[in-house]
Design an enzyme around this catalytic site. Sequence first.
Site, mmCIF file in Angstrom:
data_model
loop_
_atom_site.group_PDB
_atom_site.id
_atom_site.type_symbol
_atom_site.label_atom_id
_atom_site.label_comp_id
_atom_site.label_asym_id
_atom_site.label_seq_id
_atom_site.Cartn_x
_atom_site.Cartn_y
_atom_site.Cartn_z
ATOM 1 N N HIS A 11 0.807 -1.229 0.000
ATOM 2 C CA HIS A 11 0.000 0.000 0.000
ATOM 3 C C HIS A 11 0.835 1.271 0.000
ATOM 4 C CE1 HIS A 11 -3.885 -2.059 0.869
ATOM 5 N NE2 HIS A 11 -3.081 -2.948 1.438
ATOM 6 N N LYS B 131 0.257 14.316 1.152
ATOM 7 C CA LYS B 131 -1.097 14.555 0.640
ATOM 8 C C LYS B 131 -1.325 16.038 0.332
ATOM 9 C CE LYS B 131 -2.932 10.459 3.038
ATOM 10 N NZ LYS B 131 -3.470 9.568 1.989
ATOM 11 N N LYS C 148 -9.010 13.208 4.194
ATOM 12 C CA LYS C 148 -8.054 12.093 4.198
ATOM 13 C C LYS C 148 -7.122 12.311 5.381
ATOM 14 C CE LYS C 148 -6.901 13.517 -0.004
ATOM 15 N NZ LYS C 148 -6.920 12.271 -0.776
ATOM 16 N N ARG C 149 -6.310 11.294 5.729
ATOM 17 C CA ARG C 149 -5.352 11.505 6.801
ATOM 18 C C ARG C 149 -4.447 12.690 6.487
ATOM 19 N NH1 ARG C 149 -4.707 7.690 10.988
ATOM 20 N NH2 ARG C 149 -3.056 9.106 11.696
ATOM 21 N N LYS D 83 -15.045 7.372 -3.847
ATOM 22 C CA LYS D 83 -16.324 7.645 -3.172
ATOM 23 C C LYS D 83 -16.878 8.981 -3.637
ATOM 24 C CE LYS D 83 -14.323 5.132 0.662
ATOM 25 N NZ LYS D 83 -13.432 5.297 1.848
ATOM 26 N N THR E 264 -8.871 6.033 -2.044
ATOM 27 C CA THR E 264 -10.191 5.431 -2.220
ATOM 28 C C THR E 264 -11.276 6.480 -1.971
ATOM 29 O OG1 THR E 264 -9.953 4.598 0.039
ATOM 30 C CG2 THR E 264 -9.626 3.018 -1.749
HETATM 31 C C1 26Q Z 1 2.941 0.909 10.759
HETATM 32 C C2 26Q Z 1 3.801 0.637 11.805
HETATM 33 C C3 26Q Z 1 3.478 0.978 13.103
HETATM 34 C C4 26Q Z 1 2.254 1.565 13.331
HETATM 35 C C5 26Q Z 1 1.377 1.832 12.292
HETATM 36 C C6 26Q Z 1 1.735 1.506 10.990
HETATM 37 C C7 26Q Z 1 0.803 1.800 9.872
HETATM 38 C C8 26Q Z 1 -0.574 1.798 10.054
HETATM 39 C C9 26Q Z 1 -1.424 2.089 9.017
HETATM 40 C C10 26Q Z 1 1.270 2.095 8.606
HETATM 41 C C11 26Q Z 1 0.400 2.387 7.569
HETATM 42 C C12 26Q Z 1 -0.967 2.388 7.762
HETATM 43 C C13 26Q Z 1 -1.942 2.707 6.740
HETATM 44 C C14 26Q Z 1 -1.685 2.930 5.469
HETATM 45 C C15 26Q Z 1 -2.728 3.285 4.507
HETATM 46 O O1 26Q Z 1 -3.865 3.531 4.879
HETATM 47 N N1 26Q Z 1 -2.404 3.337 3.212
HETATM 48 C C16 26Q Z 1 -3.381 3.680 2.197
HETATM 49 O O2 26Q Z 1 -3.953 2.486 1.706
HETATM 50 C C17 26Q Z 1 -5.036 2.757 0.829
HETATM 51 C C18 26Q Z 1 -5.678 1.438 0.459
HETATM 52 O O3 26Q Z 1 -4.890 0.738 -0.437
HETATM 53 C C19 26Q Z 1 -4.546 3.520 -0.394
HETATM 54 O O4 26Q Z 1 -5.670 3.870 -1.160
HETATM 55 C C20 26Q Z 1 -3.786 4.780 0.017
HETATM 56 O O5 26Q Z 1 -3.207 5.377 -1.121
HETATM 57 C C21 26Q Z 1 -2.714 4.434 1.034
HETATM 58 O O6 26Q Z 1 -2.106 5.616 1.523
#
Ligand code: 26Q
Length: 777
Positions: A334, A516, A510-511, A622, A618
């Site tokens: 991702h 971003k 978004k986050r 939407k 995503t």
């Molecule tokens: C990693 C290590 C320690 C703590 C947390 C994490 C962690 C948690 C969540 C690292 C990444 C995430 C989330 C990532 C994420 O949401 N990525 C998004 O995924 C979507 C679905 O595929 C994509 O549409 C987005 O582009 C992407 O940013």
Amino acid sequence: MKYDCPSILKWTEAQLKYTYDVSLQEASAQELHEALSQAVMMAISDNWNHSKHSRMHSRKAYYISAEYLIGRLVYSNLFNMGILDEMKQLFAERGVDLAILEDIEDAALGNGGLGRLAACFLDSAASTDIPLSGYGLRYRFGLFKQKFDDQGSQVEGADDWAKYGDPWSYRRYNHTVKVTFPDHTVLAVPYDVPVIGYGTQNVGTLRLWQCEAEEELDFSAFNDQDYLRALTQKNKAEDITRVLYPNDSTWEGKRLRIKQQYVLCSASLQDMLRRYKAAHGNDLSNFASFYAVQLNDTHPAMSIPELIRLLMAEGMNFDQAFSIAQQTFSYTNHTVMGEALEKWDLELLRSVVPEIVEIILRIDAKLKSEHPNLFIVRDNTAHMANLSVYVGTYVNGVAEIHSEILKDDVFRDWYQIFPERFQNKTNGVTPRRWMGLCNPELTQMIKYRIGGDFLGDLDRIAKLKPMIDNDMVQQFNAIKHQKKEQLCQVLLKQEGIRLNPDFIFDVQIKRLHEYKRQLLNAISIMDIYFRLKNGELPDFQPTVYLFGAKSAPGYARAKAIIRYINRIAFLINNDPDVADKLKVVFVQNYNCSYAEHIIPAADISEQISPAGTEASGTGNMKLMLNGAVTLGTLDGANVEIVKEAGLENNYIFGATVPEINACRDVYNPRGIYESDHHLRRAVDTLVDGTVPTDDAQRELFHALLDGTHWHRADHYFLMLDYHSYLETKLRANRDYANRLEFGRKCLMNVASGAKFSSDRTIRQYAEEIWHIEPTKY
Ligand code: 26Q
């Protein structure tokens, strides 16, 4: 067979009577939620049972994810059962408005896109009869709640989402498993959440693990009157699933995080082995022919060595166990950003999961003997993405452009050797929640126009295209206005802000992350603001710029961006000179339920990451589905959105991936800033006192123009794309004046959304990765 609404109503009333001794009319939102949910759980129980048992002996897929952002379930479950309207009606006849359930909190066991994707996939698999189950963690606290203080700073609060209970899960203590660490053994207790399919009897399962101690209380310590010590084991176990890590897109190494991940992996695989044995006997050599496992990023990558460990504990040799693991797992990536790829220090890993480290080293040795230029372990660090590419059948990206970047760049060396492993699976979203549920008005219009339901087969929505005429556009515009009025009500209640629904609603939700580029949006708003005050934009169509975003609590730059946007919002919203032209709103605690209000009301969808940084996105899908035009770069799924809906119906700007790569070494953001007085005046507001400033904002300013130790100036190319962005943004604004033309573009986006249904995505996973077929029971 249809669900029986009067019975569900009767059971709800009965539950209320015997648990709370209240009538339907007296019940609080929480009481009603609990009772109604229990009634629904009863109504679906036969279907749920059948769905589980009828598939015991056939090939299945499992999705393992550290996150499931399921949001509020009560409406979506009634919706998928096909009884939402009828239940509303039945309650209304008794003087109860089901809208009071809007007070029920979201289950936010996820950060953002990755977690929401997992939830959409489960919805789609259930709805298309694909035998897929989910495994995850039942965090006591989900993603933090967000407020802004009077400085505009983000303040985090605990999200105790199950404090009134969790009526949508059943605790299945009989399926509890043990997970062992060097210093203690914990119980992983499963909680099963039903996943109700739309237009089918099928009900899938999401199994969430909660950590508990083997002994709730240490009696010898208790008897010694050492009460704190008596509870330490309990706390130590419960700590593991206490909280979701609020991190998105930057990787952070933490001991407790390893423990979380290991519990998820070990518990899920033990559970799968138990099921396998119950269905197929004790010979595990056929494991991979019955089970396919998808890893949602590398968060569950320890599943690979854990399966090997478990198989070896059953007497299998390493090579055979390795081969089964390789045939079982596939991995979805991702992110392309190096800093977000999980890399564990081996000593840290060894101190928590020593046996896993031994197996990783063995896998690494095998890899290096076969392919000396590849590695999993380097400099005493385990690279979990490499492990997942090596010991897996397929690896996929989540949008076409992203999957290409994986092959050309991130996993270049791996692609040379294993080209057949690389795939693309463009993300999707469930049209039930993101259209049917959040926008019943638009759904009705489309049903009427194309004749019948389309939410179970989004391909049908393309029928709209040749039918778009002025009459349809006017009806669409009227619905959009209605959705804006509804959002204005919500914003008044939640934020105390009164907005005009005649404004353009330009949204970025978004986050919060530097890549971003919410800051780019903010800078352009300041530029527009000054130009408006100078009378330089006489034809500007009144616009509200709406933001929704949470920042990781430790991410200082992102927090500074939130503060800056809140401060420019305060300035602009209180300036009578622009009161009839410009508003800026940053909503607090943006979450799934907020998204369901904002998305149908949006005219313009801001998707403005520099090309090559956003894996997919995503939210963009939407918003498209609800008839917003995309103001975006050629990044992630934007590329495919404009391919489907037409460049002419969207607003694309900025450098492309090759253009960005070409300019990297000669890039001079300060030059761009200095040569444009408009841009300069806007950027300077970070530090010049136009709005309150602080050290963190000054740091942002310097990172943009001068760079830091670890990044060159303007790492995310805000200055590079600025002119093209502003020009395109103002063009979209001008175009809005022609409401028929603009509405037609919006409708073309709606009608072109078929590809972005997660039903399509999940079918492709089933066919091309898992090799499983839909099965009705
Ligand atoms: C990693 C290590 C320690 C703590 C947390 C994490 C962690 C948690 C969540 C690292 C990444 C995430 C989330 C990532 C994420 O949401 N990525 C998004 O995924 C979507 C679905 O595929 C994509 O549409 C987005 O582009 C992407 O940013």
